[in-house]
Design a protein around this motif. Sequence first.
Motif, PDB file in Angstrom:
ATOM      1  N   LEU A 124       0.847  -1.184   0.000  1.00  0.00           N
ATOM      2  CA  LEU A 124       0.000   0.000   0.000  1.00  0.00           C
ATOM      3  C   LEU A 124       0.888   1.242   0.000  1.00  0.00           C
ATOM      4  O   LEU A 124       1.742   1.395   0.878  1.00  0.00           O
ATOM      5  CB  LEU A 124      -0.903  -0.008   1.238  1.00  0.00           C
ATOM      6  N   LEU A 125       0.708   2.105  -0.977  1.00  0.00           N
ATOM      7  CA  LEU A 125       1.413   3.385  -1.048  1.00  0.00           C
ATOM      8  C   LEU A 125       0.502   4.400  -0.375  1.00  0.00           C
ATOM      9  O   LEU A 125      -0.340   5.022  -1.019  1.00  0.00           O
ATOM     10  CB  LEU A 125       1.711   3.749  -2.507  1.00  0.00           C
ATOM     11  N   GLU A 126       0.648   4.527   0.926  1.00  0.00           N
ATOM     12  CA  GLU A 126      -0.286   5.301   1.731  1.00  0.00           C
ATOM     13  C   GLU A 126       0.221   6.721   1.959  1.00  0.00           C
ATOM     14  O   GLU A 126       1.360   6.926   2.385  1.00  0.00           O
ATOM     15  CB  GLU A 126      -0.530   4.619   3.070  1.00  0.00           C
ATOM     16  N   LEU A 127      -0.649   7.688   1.706  1.00  0.00           N
ATOM     17  CA  LEU A 127      -0.295   9.090   1.862  1.00  0.00           C
ATOM     18  C   LEU A 127       0.027   9.406   3.322  1.00  0.00           C
ATOM     19  O   LEU A 127      -0.706   9.014   4.224  1.00  0.00           O
ATOM     20  CB  LEU A 127      -1.429   9.979   1.360  1.00  0.00           C
ATOM     21  N   ASN A 128       1.107  10.127   3.540  1.00  0.00           N
ATOM     22  CA  ASN A 128       1.533  10.484   4.899  1.00  0.00           C
ATOM     23  C   ASN A 128       0.868  11.777   5.358  1.00  0.00           C
ATOM     24  O   ASN A 128       1.523  12.697   5.822  1.00  0.00           O
ATOM     25  CB  ASN A 128       3.062  10.596   4.982  1.00  0.00           C
ATOM     26  N   ASP A 129      -0.432  11.830   5.304  1.00  0.00           N
ATOM     27  CA  ASP A 129      -1.166  13.057   5.625  1.00  0.00           C
ATOM     28  C   ASP A 129      -1.528  13.183   7.106  1.00  0.00           C
ATOM     29  O   ASP A 129      -2.320  14.025   7.488  1.00  0.00           O
ATOM     30  CB  ASP A 129      -2.416  13.170   4.757  1.00  0.00           C
TER      31      ASP A 129
END
Length: 130
Positions: A54-59
């Motif tokens: 999973l390329l998960e946004l670091n928001d």
Amino acid sequence: MKIILTRVFVDDQERALNFYTETLGFVKKSDISAEGYRWLTVVSPDDPNGTELLLELNDNPVVRAYQKGIFEQELPAASFGVEDTHAEYERLKAQGVKFTMEPTEVVDRVIIAVFDDTCGNLIQIQTLEK
């Protein structure tokens, strides 16, 4: 029990998708958007039904701090197995990938190298040499 999903946090999902597919050679598996969230995964072309990354946004501020901290400590966020660390190092280096560690034997015949994924992470590649 088996691992079906793991993640790396990224600062730009589109750039991450391009790097992980175009440069590293993974294949996009899922790309689903809903209510401002994007579920974006890639898989190995050798195992399309295997573990998804999973390329998960670091928001999230906690995630950003974690990602920054492990990067500054030079700790890889993930480790990928390759057939030949030396050959993969040369292939990726020729594409402009920046390595923080050249191929190095760390334990009896285990060769690793570490590179910057351009999305806030260090990634380790490794192989057991015969």
